[in-house]
Design a protein around this motif. Structure first.
Motif, mmCIF file in Angstrom:
data_model
loop_
_atom_site.group_PDB
_atom_site.id
_atom_site.type_symbol
_atom_site.label_atom_id
_atom_site.label_comp_id
_atom_site.label_asym_id
_atom_site.label_seq_id
_atom_site.Cartn_x
_atom_site.Cartn_y
_atom_site.Cartn_z
ATOM 1 N N ALA A 1 -1.098 -1.776 -2.504
ATOM 2 C CA ALA A 1 0.005 -3.295 -1.545
ATOM 3 C C ALA A 1 -0.275 -4.168 -0.088
ATOM 4 C CB ALA A 1 1.655 -2.530 -1.169
ATOM 5 N N GLY A 2 -1.927 -3.745 0.239
ATOM 6 C CA GLY A 2 -2.203 -4.620 1.933
ATOM 7 C C GLY A 2 -1.737 -3.898 2.839
ATOM 8 N N VAL A 3 -0.519 -2.611 2.898
ATOM 9 C CA VAL A 3 -0.212 -2.345 4.115
ATOM 10 C C VAL A 3 -0.681 -1.927 4.819
ATOM 11 C CG1 VAL A 3 1.797 -0.669 5.181
ATOM 12 C CG2 VAL A 3 2.291 -1.983 2.693
ATOM 13 N N PRO A 4 -0.649 -2.589 6.396
ATOM 14 C CA PRO A 4 -1.869 -2.309 7.479
ATOM 15 C C PRO A 4 -2.133 -1.248 7.984
ATOM 16 C CG PRO A 4 0.248 -4.533 8.138
ATOM 17 C CD PRO A 4 0.744 -3.248 7.178
ATOM 18 N N LYS A 5 -2.524 -0.781 8.092
ATOM 19 C CA LYS A 5 -2.795 0.892 8.585
ATOM 20 C C LYS A 5 -1.915 2.390 9.340
ATOM 21 C CE LYS A 5 -6.653 4.396 9.631
ATOM 22 N NZ LYS A 5 -8.299 4.567 10.522
ATOM 23 N N ALA A 6 -1.306 0.861 10.838
ATOM 24 C CA ALA A 6 -0.777 1.899 11.244
ATOM 25 C C ALA A 6 0.898 2.321 10.454
ATOM 26 C CB ALA A 6 -0.523 0.877 12.475
ATOM 27 N N GLN A 7 1.075 1.539 9.814
ATOM 28 C CA GLN A 7 1.887 1.910 9.093
ATOM 29 C C GLN A 7 1.898 2.156 7.823
ATOM 30 O OE1 GLN A 7 3.780 -2.209 8.019
ATOM 31 N NE2 GLN A 7 5.580 -1.244 7.297
ATOM 32 N N ARG A 8 1.820 2.188 7.314
ATOM 33 C CA ARG A 8 0.642 3.702 6.371
ATOM 34 C C ARG A 8 0.673 4.769 6.655
ATOM 35 N NH1 ARG A 8 -4.175 0.598 4.664
ATOM 36 N NH2 ARG A 8 -5.210 2.140 5.391
ATOM 37 N N GLN A 9 0.718 5.015 8.062
ATOM 38 C CA GLN A 9 0.199 6.895 8.157
ATOM 39 C C GLN A 9 1.586 7.065 8.852
ATOM 40 O OE1 GLN A 9 -2.652 5.205 11.860
ATOM 41 N NE2 GLN A 9 -4.038 6.389 10.872
ATOM 42 N N ARG A 10 2.244 5.599 9.082
ATOM 43 C CA ARG A 10 3.946 6.288 9.687
ATOM 44 C C ARG A 10 3.945 6.681 8.461
ATOM 45 N NH1 ARG A 10 3.313 1.809 13.251
ATOM 46 N NH2 ARG A 10 4.861 0.488 11.341
ATOM 47 N N LYS A 11 4.385 5.956 7.913
ATOM 48 C CA LYS A 11 4.403 6.182 6.573
ATOM 49 C C LYS A 11 4.765 7.158 5.453
ATOM 50 C CE LYS A 11 8.424 4.385 3.658
ATOM 51 N NZ LYS A 11 9.719 4.449 4.005
ATOM 52 N N VAL A 12 3.868 7.898 5.449
ATOM 53 C CA VAL A 12 3.113 8.566 4.453
ATOM 54 C C VAL A 12 3.557 9.664 5.875
ATOM 55 C CG1 VAL A 12 1.027 9.794 3.888
ATOM 56 C CG2 VAL A 12 1.002 7.978 3.592
ATOM 57 N N ALA A 13 3.154 10.025 6.743
ATOM 58 C CA ALA A 13 3.992 11.601 7.202
ATOM 59 C C ALA A 13 5.335 11.395 7.511
ATOM 60 C CB ALA A 13 3.453 11.092 8.808
#
Length: 376
Positions: A142-154
């Protein structure tokens, strides 16, 4: 906009004049999160059209856990897959937040499917990716920025209890852990609806209970509407608020779980419930007769508590009403949605009352009583 606000954001409602009149008579339909209107689905088979669904009318309310149950081939999967339009209805409509999704273009479908998470019986994990990577993948696509992805996955791995398994591969996980990964992955886009396609069918009973507990927690914490299909009545009993029973693509029964469990009307519902209920022991069934064959014959009654009155069964009053020597042979009572549901098989001997009087007196203490017969 936060995740909670995203989940509650409705699309622009649309309705015909006739449908508007219907919702005025039934205002709960205006609040329905998912609604099926005269839904039908037909597949082309080798020997002609095969109807999988016919004239389905249902309303699923926001924030509830709604169960769809039926035997194999009843149309459960076809129905649930129309919600995210993995299946296109042949007739009728599917409304999400009062919006007909039939005419959505590809961009609208992508948006819709991000608002609807889905978990499967066989997990559908990528074996060459770690737990973290499996959960992160939809966000990367979906093109979500890396920092946002990391927060969400954690955040999601913490929610499903797999924080310490983030580097593990699917082959290193138990079945329950794999399903937890599937649940986390289904939640990455903060969906408003979570679809569960036989999500516990491949799990052992203990693991099933842990997954149901997790789904219940997600429903309460995130306010998601959960729609699950299963062929296991125990799953419906343990987690759902309401249930619909399908047979050959038709709705044959629906209602609050305690109602369907406490007083099933359709034979399919009774058949599905049979494994959860204790019937007459085989050794007694073999000796059962319609009429007493000896003066000392014992009458057997099957006393049902349906939960309709909301009162607790009063066994002392029941036994006193029957008179004579009353024994409990089989059965039990459980609590479903804070209602006492169950049945007791009783033997009555030496009562001063005849058979019809015993039946009438038992019905003063329980909503449904069946005379099974006599045993010597």
């Amino acid at each position: 906009m936060n995740a909670s606000a995203q989940r509650q954001l409705p699309l622009e409602p649309q309705s015909s004049g006739i449908e508007a009149q219907h919702t005025e008579l039934h205002p709960d339909l205006n609040r329905a999160h998912v609604r099926f209107v005269s839904l039908g689905k037909t597949y082309e088979g080798r020997q002609g059209p095969v109807q999988a669904l016919g004239n389905i009318d249902l309303a699923i309310q926001r924030g509830e856990i709604f169960g769809i149950i039926g035997r194999s081939g009843a149309g459960k999967s076809s129905l649930i897959r129309t919600i995210n339009r993995l299946e296109q209805p042949s007739s009728g409509r599917v409304l999400i937040d009062q919006v007909d999704i039939a005419e959505f273009n590809e961009d609208k479908l992508v948006e819709l499917r991000r608002r609807i998470g889905m978990i499967f019986q066989h997990f559908n994990l990528m074996s060459a990716r770690t737990v973290w990577q499996n959960v992160e993948l939809p966000l990367k696509v979906a093109g979500v920025p890396k920092a946002q992805r990391q927060r969400k996955v954690a955040e999601l791995l913490e929610l499903v209890g797999l924080k310490d398994k983030h580097k593990a591969y699917p082959a290193q996980l138990s079945g329950g852990q794999k399903q937890r990964v599937g649940i986390a992955r289904a939640l990455v886009h903060d969906p408003a609806i979570l679809l569960c396609d036989e999500a516990t069918s491949a799990l052992d009973p203990e693991t099933t209970q842990s997954i149901l507990g997790l789904l219940r927690e997600i429903n309460q914490r995130l306010g998601l509407t959960i729609v699950l299909i299963t062929h296991e009545m125990a799953v419906i009993r343990d987690i759902c608020h309401r249930v619909v029973v399908l047979e050959q693509g038709q709705v044959v029964e629906q209602g609050a779980v305690w109602q369907v469990f406490g007083d099933p009307h359709h034979q399919v519902s009774k058949t599905l419930l049979a494994p959860l209920q204790l019937g007459l022991p085989q050794e007694l069934a073999a000796r059962l007769t319609a009429q007493p064959l000896a003066p000392e014959a014992t009458l057997l009654l099957d006393v049902h508590f349906t939960g309709a009155s909301g009162e607790e069964p009063d066994l002392a009053a029941l036994f006193a009403a029957l008179g004579g020597k009353v024994k409990l042979l089989q059965g039990g009572v459980e609590r479903i949605q804070d209602r006492a549901i169950g049945h007791l098989i009783l033997s009555v001997a030496g009562s001063p009352h005849n058979r019809d009087e015993l039946l009438a007196r038992a019905l003063t203490q329980a909503p449904r009583v069946e005379v099974l017969g006599y045993v010597a």
